[in-house]
Design a protein around this motif. Structure first.
Motif, PDB file in Angstrom:
ATOM      1  N   ARG A   1     -14.125  44.576   9.400  1.00  0.00           N
ATOM      2  CA  ARG A   1     -14.530  45.454  10.504  1.00  0.00           C
ATOM      3  C   ARG A   1     -13.701  46.748  10.490  1.00  0.00           C
ATOM      4  NH1 ARG A   1     -13.522  43.133  16.324  1.00  0.00           N
ATOM      5  NH2 ARG A   1     -11.403  43.754  15.767  1.00  0.00           N
TER       6      ARG A   1
ATOM      7  N   ARG B   1     -10.357  58.298  15.579  1.00  0.00           N
ATOM      8  CA  ARG B   1     -10.618  56.852  15.518  1.00  0.00           C
ATOM      9  C   ARG B   1     -11.601  56.510  14.401  1.00  0.00           C
ATOM     10  NH1 ARG B   1      -9.768  55.692  21.249  1.00  0.00           N
ATOM     11  NH2 ARG B   1      -7.517  55.857  21.443  1.00  0.00           N
ATOM     12  N   ARG B   2     -12.553  57.413  14.151  1.00  0.00           N
ATOM     13  CA  ARG B   2     -13.529  57.149  13.085  1.00  0.00           C
ATOM     14  C   ARG B   2     -12.887  57.219  11.704  1.00  0.00           C
ATOM     15  NH1 ARG B   2     -19.500  59.247  15.013  1.00  0.00           N
ATOM     16  NH2 ARG B   2     -19.418  58.147  16.992  1.00  0.00           N
TER      17      ARG B   2
ATOM     18  N   LYS C   1     -22.195  49.938  14.252  1.00  0.00           N
ATOM     19  CA  LYS C   1     -23.028  50.261  15.428  1.00  0.00           C
ATOM     20  C   LYS C   1     -22.282  51.231  16.344  1.00  0.00           C
ATOM     21  CE  LYS C   1     -25.501  45.851  15.643  1.00  0.00           C
ATOM     22  NZ  LYS C   1     -25.514  44.551  16.335  1.00  0.00           N
ATOM     23  N   ALA C   2     -20.961  51.011  16.470  1.00  0.00           N
ATOM     24  CA  ALA C   2     -20.157  51.859  17.366  1.00  0.00           C
ATOM     25  C   ALA C   2     -20.186  53.323  16.931  1.00  0.00           C
ATOM     26  CB  ALA C   2     -18.719  51.350  17.422  1.00  0.00           C
ATOM     27  N   VAL C   3     -20.334  53.553  15.620  1.00  0.00           N
ATOM     28  CA  VAL C   3     -20.393  54.955  15.161  1.00  0.00           C
ATOM     29  C   VAL C   3     -21.848  55.370  14.888  1.00  0.00           C
ATOM     30  CG1 VAL C   3     -18.036  54.982  14.270  1.00  0.00           C
ATOM     31  CG2 VAL C   3     -19.884  54.339  12.739  1.00  0.00           C
ATOM     32  N   GLU C   4     -22.757  54.558  15.458  1.00  0.00           N
ATOM     33  CA  GLU C   4     -24.178  54.893  15.499  1.00  0.00           C
ATOM     34  C   GLU C   4     -24.821  55.035  14.123  1.00  0.00           C
ATOM     35  OE1 GLU C   4     -24.865  57.844  18.764  1.00  0.00           O
ATOM     36  OE2 GLU C   4     -22.737  57.461  19.126  1.00  0.00           O
TER      37      GLU C   4
ATOM     38  N   PHE D   1     -20.509  45.530  14.178  1.00  0.00           N
ATOM     39  CA  PHE D   1     -20.085  46.155  15.434  1.00  0.00           C
ATOM     40  C   PHE D   1     -19.460  47.536  15.188  1.00  0.00           C
ATOM     41  CE2 PHE D   1     -17.204  46.607  19.060  1.00  0.00           C
ATOM     42  CZ  PHE D   1     -18.049  46.287  20.098  1.00  0.00           C
ATOM     43  N   ALA D   2     -18.611  47.615  14.133  1.00  0.00           N
ATOM     44  CA  ALA D   2     -17.928  48.884  13.838  1.00  0.00           C
ATOM     45  C   ALA D   2     -18.917  49.957  13.402  1.00  0.00           C
ATOM     46  CB  ALA D   2     -16.881  48.667  12.759  1.00  0.00           C
TER      47      ALA D   2
END
Lengths: 226, 278
Positions: A151, A79-80, A106-109, A103-104
């Motif tokens: 995104r 997914r990344r 942040k989702a992968v930190e 958001f994208a």
């Protein structure tokens, strides 16, 4: 070879056979149109390729690995390296343009300092510079789709899936979006786009995979097949 | 939490009530244990002497008792002291007259054991000594007290489990509503490549926050009522030993807050599992 499908089929729980015997290969850097009438199976194929759905027959191989057998960390890695653009955008309605794109990351930190740098740069690229603090619901359909594209590509995916991204857009906005996709593809991102927009397919002259009632009836380079 | 405030309030109140009752049972059990231990420590063996013994016999018997393993202390109780004690127990200063002016009690030795386990062996050994016509100890008292403690502990545990399950279900329902409100966000997070832990963390925190809020309310209520109940019981039933608030405060806080955190965490993990399979 980036993606391969072998006798791929999907029958939903309600018994509807959405896809059958799909055999195709996608190489790095390709720009592919998935075409066909509504209900031909384009969206199902996209969902199987990025593993939102699992096949009921055959295989989807990504980098030689079956998506069915991927472990949780492998799914995260897949997914990344993939981006998805939906026809209905799927944006966070209550958030700003900046927050939706951030958001994208942040989702992968990713660290906050990096997010602050990369989001404005990406918004500039998709033609939304200076609109960071606006609520996404105050944007036009075309602008919202650009936010969705920003995104999807901000994590530099190897492959970008777009499911009818121009479906609700006027011809001029569709054109701009397709040019943006062409630019992204030129930088090396593989692009798989489902569409039933004949004009776009004719104009772009790229590889076209044609589906009809869940079966693949054409795989050629050029214009509209149906 | 903002979107489903009623469910959040319901969850916090359920945790408060559940943890209040759990801590209540825990405090009862702690006090019963303390009382049981005290009773056990206070158990003495009474050795009643024959009436026709000489002073030499008394010393001989005392020496034999002192040599029994586990004996901590031996105290002579004359028949007059025995009568005084009896008068005190029955609250009757004229008991001797009631008994016809003659004290019928024998002289005795009051024997303190080093440990609770020593009481029965001492009793068995004392009975065999010549010159002792009867020996007694609080046979059955301690056993009955411990049986009562055990029953209460088991009943309390069953109630605690039921209450905890109810609290977990309510937390899970509250978190589930939050998850449903943010379902699209979770899906997009997963498609962007978020790990399960990353998605789970905010809900986990929310669950634990609900748990801690409920626990703090329960703890405040419990401590307020405990100090008043302790004062009342100590004043009315003097033989019951109530542990002071300062002695139970620390462990009750750890117990209640720990349980709140745990219930909150479990309640948040359960509803999220289904949404993470994307």
């Amino acid at each position: 070879m980036l993606i391969q499908t072998v006798n791929l089929g999907k029958v939903y729980k309600n018994g509807i056979a959405a896809l059958a015997d799909i055999n195709l290969t996608i190489d790095f850097g390709e720009f592919i149109f998935l075409t066909g009438a509504s209900g031909a199976g384009k969206s199902t194929l996209i969902r199987l390729l990025f593993r939102e759905e699992l096949p009921t027959a055959g295989q989807v191989l990504i980098g030689g690995r079956s998506v069915v057998r991927l472990t949780t960390p492998e799914i995260v890695r897949l997914r990344r390296n993939s981006g998805v653009v939906f026809q209905d955008f799927r944006l966070m309605e209550s958030c700003s343009v900046f927050d939706n794109v951030a958001f994208a990351l942040k989702a992968v930190e990713r660290p906050w300092n990096e997010i602050k740098m990369r989001v404005p740069a990406m918004l500039e690229r998709v033609g939304l510079a200076g609109r960071e603090h606006e609520n996404v619901m105050h944007l036009s359909g075309g602008e919202q789709q650009r936010v969705a594209v920003a995104r999807a590509i901000i994590n530099n995916p190897l492959i970008l899936f777009a499911d009818e991204p121009t479906g609700d857009l006027d011809p001029k906005t569709s054109d701009e979006l397709i040019h943006l996709f062409a630019d992204i593809n030129a930088e090396g991102t593989t692009l798989v786009m489902a569409t039933h927009d004949k004009d776009i397919v004719e104009r772009m002259q790229r590889r076209v995979i044609t589906l009809e009632r869940g079966r693949m009836i054409g795989d050629t380079v050029g214009g509209w097949q149906l | 939490m903002r979107g489903n405030s009623w469910m959040t309030v319901a969850a916090i109140l359920t945790i408060t009530i559940s943890l209040f009752l759990c801590t209540f049972f825990w405090l009862i059990i702690a006090n019963l244990n303390a009382n049981a231990n005290k009773v056990e420590e206070d158990v003495r063996v009474m050795a009643y002497l024959d009436f026709d013994l000489t002073q030499r016999d008394y010393r001989n018997i005392e020496t034999q008792i002192k040599f029994i393993s586990g004996v901590k202390n031996v105290e002579f109780v004359s028949k007059d002291q025995g009568l005084e004690s009896l008068e005190g127990r029955f609250n009757d200063s004229n008991l001797l007259a009631t008994l016809g002016g003659k004290n019928p009690l024998p002289d005795s030795f009051s024997i303190t054991a080093a440990g609770a386990d020593d009481v029965k062996p001492i009793y068995d050994a004392v009975k065999k000594i010549d010159g002792i016509y009867e020996a007694t100890y609080g046979a059955g008292t301690v056993e009955r007290l411990f049986a009562l403690t055990d029953t209460l502990r088991q009943a309390g545990l069953a109630v605690m489990i039921l209450l905890c399950v109810a609290a977990v279900v309510l937390i899970a329902l509250s978190i589930r509503l939050t998850i449903l409100a943010r379902k699209k966000e979770i899906m997009v997070m997963k498609w962007c490549g978020a790990t399960d832990a990353f998605v789970r963390w905010p809900f986990f925190l929310e669950g634990m926050m609900l748990g801690v809020l409920g626990a703090l309310l329960a703890l405040g209520l419990e401590m307020l009522l405990y100090s008043q109940a302790a004062a009342y019981i100590s004043a009315t039933v003097s033989f019951v030993q109530i542990l002071p608030l300062s002695q139970v405060w620390g462990s009750a806080t750890v117990f209640t807050l720990g349980a709140g955190l745990l219930l909150g965490a479990i309640g948040s993990v359960i509803p999220l599992a289904r949404f993470l399979k994307v």
